[in-house]
Design a protein around this motif. Sequence first.
Motif, mmCIF file in Angstrom:
data_model
loop_
_atom_site.group_PDB
_atom_site.id
_atom_site.type_symbol
_atom_site.label_atom_id
_atom_site.label_comp_id
_atom_site.label_asym_id
_atom_site.label_seq_id
_atom_site.Cartn_x
_atom_site.Cartn_y
_atom_site.Cartn_z
ATOM 1 N N CYS A 115 -14.345 4.047 -76.937
ATOM 2 C CA CYS A 115 -15.497 4.092 -77.842
ATOM 3 C C CYS A 115 -15.857 5.530 -78.211
ATOM 4 O O CYS A 115 -16.093 5.845 -79.381
ATOM 5 N N GLU A 116 -15.896 6.369 -77.210
ATOM 6 C CA GLU A 116 -16.238 7.779 -77.462
ATOM 7 C C GLU A 116 -15.290 8.411 -78.470
ATOM 8 O O GLU A 116 -15.714 9.152 -79.368
ATOM 9 N N THR A 148 -20.919 5.951 -77.478
ATOM 10 C CA THR A 148 -20.559 5.877 -78.893
ATOM 11 C C THR A 148 -21.563 6.627 -79.750
ATOM 12 O O THR A 148 -21.212 7.198 -80.787
ATOM 13 N N HIS A 158 -17.222 5.220 -85.533
ATOM 14 C CA HIS A 158 -18.183 4.977 -84.459
ATOM 15 C C HIS A 158 -19.260 3.974 -84.874
ATOM 16 O O HIS A 158 -19.743 3.208 -84.042
#
Length: 206
Positions: A115-116, A148, A158
């Motif tokens: 996610c990051e 995120t 994102h």
Amino acid sequence: MPDDDVTLEAQLLAAVERGDVQGVVALIRAEADVNAADTRGRTAVTVAAFSGHAEVVRELVDAGADVDRQDEERYNAVLATGVTGDVAVLREVLRARPDLKLRNKHGGIAIIPACERGHVDLVRELLATTDIDVDHVNDLGWTALLETVILADGGPAHVEIVGLLLKAGADRAIADPEGVTALEHARSRGYGEMVDLLAAPPGVTS
């Protein structure tokens, strides 16, 4: 062909790193240890995962490689895909039924770095095909949803991931250790599209 002057395991790791599928198969048939590891404790299948060699991962998995074994930095095959975003590799690793609760050096599971880093397709695959814990909290006190927002730039990838997480039931009320929620972080950063998603009533993600 195996080289008699070098151990089978050293040859296997070298073949894995360069993506030599035929070489890997030959070495497996020569009874090289499929769980061979390098000086960092990184196994052949984790090397293959980081290197993006899905066919090599398949051969190693079929030969019984332990996809859960972690190296000195606590990476393993599935955690590697959280970094690389390689869906083809992830699919091969999932065939081995990995333990998705194993944590990286930051206490996170695979979905959090994915996610990051904005790996939309990998996040979608994990959410669609596994029971990974979408609300897992890492050692920083952050969930995938919080990362995120906090560690990203509010861009399209994102934003899409925020939507995917919310559709998967991510708890938007979970706050960071200072008590700040993902919505509050998004507002403070001026991430309008994320704010719209996070402020919408539960069940409304677009």
